[in-house]
Design a protein around this motif. Structure first.
Motif, mmCIF file in Angstrom:
data_model
loop_
_atom_site.group_PDB
_atom_site.id
_atom_site.type_symbol
_atom_site.label_atom_id
_atom_site.label_comp_id
_atom_site.label_asym_id
_atom_site.label_seq_id
_atom_site.Cartn_x
_atom_site.Cartn_y
_atom_site.Cartn_z
ATOM 1 N N ARG A 37 -42.005 -48.538 19.194
ATOM 2 C CA ARG A 37 -41.793 -49.467 20.511
ATOM 3 C C ARG A 37 -40.510 -49.511 21.412
ATOM 4 O O ARG A 37 -40.182 -49.947 21.614
ATOM 5 C CB ARG A 37 -42.241 -50.846 19.821
ATOM 6 N N ARG A 72 -42.304 -49.082 27.458
ATOM 7 C CA ARG A 72 -43.410 -50.098 28.148
ATOM 8 C C ARG A 72 -44.231 -49.863 29.038
ATOM 9 O O ARG A 72 -42.941 -48.986 29.786
ATOM 10 C CB ARG A 72 -43.629 -51.629 27.607
ATOM 11 N N SER A 79 -50.025 -53.177 31.713
ATOM 12 C CA SER A 79 -49.048 -52.762 30.703
ATOM 13 C C SER A 79 -49.037 -52.521 29.687
ATOM 14 O O SER A 79 -50.050 -52.855 28.829
ATOM 15 C CB SER A 79 -47.644 -53.386 30.740
ATOM 16 N N THR A 123 -47.352 -51.252 26.019
ATOM 17 C CA THR A 123 -45.998 -50.867 24.632
ATOM 18 C C THR A 123 -46.742 -49.537 23.504
ATOM 19 O O THR A 123 -47.477 -50.610 22.407
ATOM 20 C CB THR A 123 -45.800 -51.897 24.359
#
Length: 301
Positions: A86, A89, A101, A103
């Motif tokens: 991660r 994003r 959005s 991620t």
């Protein structure tokens, strides 16, 4: 879908937002912390944790068992040079002007400099319609810069069990004395059963951790699509990397009537100095203890 932007944390922990195409050229995402923590799902036995990577020698954040499995596969891929959980994003606008959005769970960098963003669902429909729509957008963003995006499906059960077993021996400490690896390579110059070759080198309690270490790193090779047992045929030489991105179907090895193997009871033991089990070879669902293989759960749903 227009105007892709990248949001990430710089090395000091400050949030940065940058045009996606610029960030790809200037940012080493593999060196960044997670842009947002993996969620902990109440009621799940396991939560987010860390995977010790043999590729990087460091830890990679992971949020689920499904993600840990994909990290394990990529960690064994010789073309992968870096991994991260991660680190970025992506933000964009839909054709209707709506802000969106997403991620991606996983980042992998390859030797040629390209990269893959991936999500690791526990099953094909995990995440629902929102995840599938986001997948289309992230795939388009990656295509702009010559990268790829994948929703990685869990591999077959036997392959997963074999990889988990070998992953328990991925740490360099399992390579043993300097003379042990050349002896193993010599013993398996021609294909022969795993335990036969181990016994030809020396005491299996000393040899097996190094043998499994060599299988993980590709110095020795064997089929991982059937349950790894003492009679599995092993040979020296590079392997074809098992990666999560090829789309290859791994046929599930039969487990009906499987036994632990003729060596399982006679050699069931643990090296007291390392805590690594070196006795019975694995059956589906078993995982060796140690070497940073942390249990995780809480798949994307």
């Amino acid at each position: 879908m227009t105007g892709f932007e990248a949001c990430f944390l710089d090395p000091l922990g400050h949030s940065v937002q940058q045009r996606w195409t610029d960030a790809v050229l200037t940012v080493a995402f593999e060196d960044l912390p997670t842009v947002s923590a993996f969620p902990t799902v109440p009621g799940r036995r396991w939560g987010p944790g860390l995977w010790w990577s043999a590729t990087t020698g460091g830890h990679v954040a992971a949020g689920s068992n499904a993600m840990r499995t994909q990290l394990m596969i990529l960690d064994r891929d010789p073309h992968v040079v870096a991994l991260a959980g991660r680190p970025v994003r992506l933000l964009w606008h839909t054709d209707r002007g709506q802000a969106r959005s997403w991620t991606p769970q996983l980042f992998a960098r390859y030797r040629d400099g390209t990269a893959t963003l991936a999500d690791c669902p526990s099953h094909a429909g995990a995440g629902g319609e929102r995840a599938l729509q986001a997948a289309e957008a992230i795939q388009a963003a990656c295509a702009q810069v010559g990268w790829t995006y994948r929703r990685l499906q869990p591999p077959e059960e036997v392959l997963t069990a074999n990889l988990k077993w070998l992953a328990g021996y991925r740490h360099p400490r399992n390579a043993g004395r300097p003379d042990l690896m050349p002896a193993l390579l010599d013993a398996f110059r021609r294909p022969r059963p795993l335990m036969e070759g181990a016994e030809a080198v020396g005491d299996p309690l000393r040899v097996l951790p190094a043998l499994y270490h060599a299988l993980w790193h590709g110095h020795l090779t064997t089929s991982l699509e059937t349950t790894l047992q003492g009679w599995a045929i092993v040979t020296a030489g590079p392997r074809d990397a098992v990666t999560a991105f090829t789309g290859r179907h791994h046929p599930k090895g039969s487990q009906d009537g499987d036994e632990a193997g003729p060596d399982s009871q006679a050699r069931a033991a643990t090296d007291a100095s390392t805590g690594v089990g070196v006795g019975p070879t694995p059956v589906a669902g078993t995982v060796p203890i140690g070497d940073g293989a942390c249990g995780l759960d809480g798949e994307l749903s």
